[in-house]
Design an enzyme around this catalytic site. Structure first.
Site, mmCIF file in Angstrom:
data_model
loop_
_atom_site.group_PDB
_atom_site.id
_atom_site.type_symbol
_atom_site.label_atom_id
_atom_site.label_comp_id
_atom_site.label_asym_id
_atom_site.label_seq_id
_atom_site.Cartn_x
_atom_site.Cartn_y
_atom_site.Cartn_z
ATOM 1 N N THR A 26 9.929 18.257 -4.445
ATOM 2 C CA THR A 26 10.922 18.291 -5.523
ATOM 3 C C THR A 26 10.298 17.801 -6.817
ATOM 4 O OG1 THR A 26 11.672 16.041 -4.981
ATOM 5 C CG2 THR A 26 12.877 17.892 -3.976
ATOM 6 N N GLU A 79 16.141 15.905 -9.000
ATOM 7 C CA GLU A 79 14.971 16.520 -8.381
ATOM 8 C C GLU A 79 15.228 17.993 -8.096
ATOM 9 O OE1 GLU A 79 13.570 14.374 -5.010
ATOM 10 O OE2 GLU A 79 14.276 12.450 -5.773
HETATM 11 P P1 ADP Z 1 7.232 13.229 -5.939
HETATM 12 O O1 ADP Z 1 7.879 12.103 -5.224
HETATM 13 O O2 ADP Z 1 6.101 12.789 -6.833
HETATM 14 O O3 ADP Z 1 8.239 14.063 -6.688
HETATM 15 P P2 ADP Z 1 7.103 15.420 -4.028
HETATM 16 O O4 ADP Z 1 6.621 15.330 -2.620
HETATM 17 O O5 ADP Z 1 8.584 15.594 -4.241
HETATM 18 O O6 ADP Z 1 6.565 14.139 -4.785
HETATM 19 O O7 ADP Z 1 6.308 16.616 -4.701
HETATM 20 C C1 ADP Z 1 6.704 17.042 -5.977
HETATM 21 C C2 ADP Z 1 5.631 17.806 -6.740
HETATM 22 O O8 ADP Z 1 5.163 18.926 -5.988
HETATM 23 C C3 ADP Z 1 6.224 18.378 -8.010
HETATM 24 O O9 ADP Z 1 6.191 17.450 -9.075
HETATM 25 C C4 ADP Z 1 5.329 19.579 -8.271
HETATM 26 O O10 ADP Z 1 4.210 19.194 -9.058
HETATM 27 C C5 ADP Z 1 4.844 19.986 -6.878
HETATM 28 N N1 ADP Z 1 5.492 21.200 -6.323
HETATM 29 C C6 ADP Z 1 4.822 22.133 -5.586
HETATM 30 N N2 ADP Z 1 5.639 23.118 -5.177
HETATM 31 C C7 ADP Z 1 6.883 22.805 -5.641
HETATM 32 C C8 ADP Z 1 8.161 23.462 -5.531
HETATM 33 N N3 ADP Z 1 8.298 24.624 -4.858
HETATM 34 N N4 ADP Z 1 9.231 22.873 -6.138
HETATM 35 C C9 ADP Z 1 9.074 21.713 -6.812
HETATM 36 N N5 ADP Z 1 7.897 21.041 -6.944
HETATM 37 C C10 ADP Z 1 6.793 21.574 -6.368
HETATM 38 MG MG MG Z 2 10.015 14.771 -5.799
#
Ligand code: ADP
Ligand code: MG
Length: 146
Positions: A26, A79
């Site tokens: 997200t 998110e």
């Molecule tokens: P965080 O806690 O840092 O948000 P996540 O595990 O939620 O970590 O991963 C989010 C990141 O993954 C986003 O900020 C983006 O850079 C990347 N990302 C890759 N694919 C997607 C997707 N389909 N939708 C949203 N974010 C994505």
């Molecule tokens: Mg996230």
């Protein structure tokens, strides 16, 4: 009805909990953007469209807005899971979103599998919903592409 709600946010680091490990990354929005959405929409799970600044295409998304009870967040978060399989992260880029409708309130889940199954249903709901005639115009909306 508050929809459509247009948003634009820088993609920031979240808590790094869940998301990618569950296969549902997200893109987290900044606090000011989250607070502004919450003026017109209650906590919950929403569907709509998203556009990254590195692609031309507008894509379906599901968005969670609120406290994320499962992960016991102390802060509000907004998110966006874009329904597309990206090869790379895009932290620091600008993400544009239009929220088109409410799916369900936030809920606490007994376990991870239940949570993932529920999000999968949200994704299916979203894909059906954005296919409707009334939403077609948003795929070409200037507010997303500019
Ligand atoms: P965080 O806690 O840092 O948000 P996540 O595990 O939620 O970590 O991963 C989010 C990141 O993954 C986003 O900020 C983006 O850079 C990347 N990302 C890759 N694919 C997607 C997707 N389909 N939708 C949203 N974010 C994505
Ligand atoms: Mg996230």
């Amino acid at each position: 009805k508050p929809f459509p709600i247009f948003l634009s946010s820088k993609v920031i680091e979240g808590f790094g909990r869940g998301g990618k490990q569950l296969g549902i990354p997200t893109a987290n929005m900044t606090e000011d953007v989250v607070n502004s959405v919450l003026q017109s929409a209650p906590n919950g799970i929403y569907f709509g469209l998203a556009k990254t600044d590195f692609e031309k295409k507008v894509r379906p998304m599901v968005m969670s807005l609120g406290w994320n009870p499962y992960f016991k967040n102390e802060k509000l978060s907004g998110e966006v899971h874009i329904i597309h399989n990206y090869q790379n992260d895009f932290y620091g880029t600008q993400l544009k979103v239009v929220i088109l409708g409410f799916i369900r309130p936030e809920a606490d889940f007994v376990d991870i599998d239940t949570l993932v199954a529920e999000i999968q249903r949200d994704i299916n709901f979203c894909l059906k919903a954005v296919d409707k005639e009334e939403y077609k115009k948003y795929f070409h909306d200037k507010l997303l592409s500019h």
